[in-house]
Write a protein that holds these residues in place. Structure first.
Motif, PDB file in Angstrom:
ATOM      1  N   GLU A  34       0.830  -1.217   0.000  1.00 31.10           N
ATOM      2  CA  GLU A  34       0.000   0.000   0.000  1.00 31.10           C
ATOM      3  C   GLU A  34       0.859   1.258   0.000  1.00 31.10           C
ATOM      4  O   GLU A  34       0.569   2.223  -0.709  1.00 31.10           O
ATOM      5  CB  GLU A  34      -0.947  -0.020   1.190  1.00 31.10           C
ATOM      6  N   GLU A  35       1.934   1.253   0.790  1.00 27.45           N
ATOM      7  CA  GLU A  35       2.856   2.398   0.822  1.00 27.45           C
ATOM      8  C   GLU A  35       3.516   2.604  -0.538  1.00 27.45           C
ATOM      9  O   GLU A  35       3.605   3.730  -1.032  1.00 27.45           O
ATOM     10  CB  GLU A  35       3.945   2.173   1.877  1.00 27.45           C
ATOM     11  N   MET A  36       3.973   1.504  -1.131  1.00 28.26           N
ATOM     12  CA  MET A  36       4.623   1.591  -2.430  1.00 28.26           C
ATOM     13  C   MET A  36       3.639   2.094  -3.483  1.00 28.26           C
ATOM     14  O   MET A  36       3.981   2.966  -4.293  1.00 28.26           O
ATOM     15  CB  MET A  36       5.189   0.222  -2.838  1.00 28.26           C
ATOM     16  N   SER A  37       2.439   1.568  -3.461  1.00 24.29           N
ATOM     17  CA  SER A  37       1.418   1.995  -4.426  1.00 24.29           C
ATOM     18  C   SER A  37       1.149   3.490  -4.311  1.00 24.29           C
ATOM     19  O   SER A  37       1.041   4.193  -5.321  1.00 24.29           O
ATOM     20  CB  SER A  37       0.113   1.209  -4.208  1.00 24.29           C
ATOM     21  N   ALA A  38       1.047   3.977  -3.095  1.00 24.81           N
ATOM     22  CA  ALA A  38       0.762   5.403  -2.886  1.00 24.81           C
ATOM     23  C   ALA A  38       1.916   6.276  -3.379  1.00 24.81           C
ATOM     24  O   ALA A  38       1.691   7.279  -4.068  1.00 24.81           O
ATOM     25  CB  ALA A  38       0.484   5.671  -1.405  1.00 24.81           C
ATOM     26  N   LEU A  39       3.142   5.915  -3.054  1.00 24.26           N
ATOM     27  CA  LEU A  39       4.291   6.712  -3.503  1.00 24.26           C
ATOM     28  C   LEU A  39       4.441   6.673  -5.019  1.00 24.26           C
ATOM     29  O   LEU A  39       4.682   7.697  -5.659  1.00 24.26           O
ATOM     30  CB  LEU A  39       5.579   6.231  -2.841  1.00 24.26           C
ATOM     31  N   PHE A  40       4.283   5.504  -5.607  1.00 18.22           N
ATOM     32  CA  PHE A  40       4.445   5.388  -7.050  1.00 18.22           C
ATOM     33  C   PHE A  40       3.292   6.036  -7.813  1.00 18.22           C
ATOM     34  O   PHE A  40       3.480   6.532  -8.922  1.00 18.22           O
ATOM     35  CB  PHE A  40       4.602   3.927  -7.463  1.00 18.22           C
ATOM     36  N   ALA A  41       2.111   6.055  -7.232  1.00 17.55           N
ATOM     37  CA  ALA A  41       0.955   6.666  -7.901  1.00 17.55           C
ATOM     38  C   ALA A  41       1.159   8.162  -8.118  1.00 17.55           C
ATOM     39  O   ALA A  41       0.568   8.749  -9.028  1.00 17.55           O
ATOM     40  CB  ALA A  41      -0.313   6.417  -7.088  1.00 17.55           C
ATOM     41  N   ALA A  42       1.994   8.775  -7.307  1.00 15.49           N
ATOM     42  CA  ALA A  42       2.240  10.216  -7.423  1.00 15.49           C
ATOM     43  C   ALA A  42       3.188  10.566  -8.574  1.00 15.49           C
ATOM     44  O   ALA A  42       3.335  11.731  -8.919  1.00 15.49           O
ATOM     45  CB  ALA A  42       2.806  10.749  -6.107  1.00 15.49           C
ATOM     46  N   ILE A  43       3.804   9.562  -9.171  1.00 15.90           N
ATOM     47  CA  ILE A  43       4.730   9.810 -10.282  1.00 15.90           C
ATOM     48  C   ILE A  43       3.910   9.931 -11.562  1.00 15.90           C
ATOM     49  O   ILE A  43       3.152   9.023 -11.913  1.00 15.90           O
ATOM     50  CB  ILE A  43       5.760   8.668 -10.418  1.00 15.90           C
ATOM     51  N   PRO A  44       4.057  11.037 -12.286  1.00 20.43           N
ATOM     52  CA  PRO A  44       3.294  11.204 -13.531  1.00 20.43           C
ATOM     53  C   PRO A  44       3.622  10.108 -14.552  1.00 20.43           C
ATOM     54  O   PRO A  44       4.747   9.592 -14.585  1.00 20.43           O
ATOM     55  CB  PRO A  44       3.757  12.571 -14.051  1.00 20.43           C
TER      56      PRO A  44
END
Length: 161
Positions: A34-44
């Protein structure tokens, strides 16, 4: 060593304890995901391109929708050496995608990555990731969960605008 001797080594290794510990770790892995998904989701989307020093992030790329643009060292081994043609192809890929961060393993020297940057005549940041093994307690990746969190933070920072 016979099984009965092994079981005498630790009284904590019983099915109930193992089941509880496995469930706890599964929960920690879910939280990590979940943490990884959230951080990576912010990358355009236009910045979700990975260049590494060799192909080790295929699973991560598939899971989190990254494009692996290329690797400085071709193939699946760090013993391989890139040809001039390999480097030229990778330079073209870096130029066409606008990649400005190259990720290198902490266990491998970044000499080839620096050669890529020089060949491309571009300014790229080289960010070290942990991939080959864990470190000692003070080395930055003492366990799998920490290693993945550190790598996630470094990838997210390296690819963010």
């Amino acid at each position: 060593m016979p099984w009965n001797r092994c079981s005498a080594i630790s009284t904590e290794w019983n099915p109930a304890t193992m089941s509880t510990r496995a469930a706890e770790y599964r929960g920690q892995l879910q939280s990590l995901d979940e943490e990884m998904s959230a951080l990576f989701a912010a990358i355009p989307d236009e910045r979700r391109a990975l260049v590494t020093n060799h192909h080790v992030f295929g699973y991560l790329a598939d899971r989190f929708d990254f494009e692996v643009v290329g690797a400085v060292i071709p193939g699946g081994t760090t013993l391989a050496a890139p040809s001039a043609s390999d480097l030229s192809d990778l330079v073209d890929a870096v130029d066409s995608t606008g990649v400005r961060t190259v990720f290198a393993e902490s266990s491998s020297p970044d000499r080839l990555v620096q050669a890529l940057a020089s060949e491309a005549d571009i300014s790229v940041d080289v960010v070290q990731l942990f991939t080959e093994s864990l470190t000692g307690p003070d080395g930055g990746a003492p366990d799998y969960l920490t290693m993945m969190r550190v790598n996630t933070e470094r990838i997210a920072a390296g690819l963010s605008p």
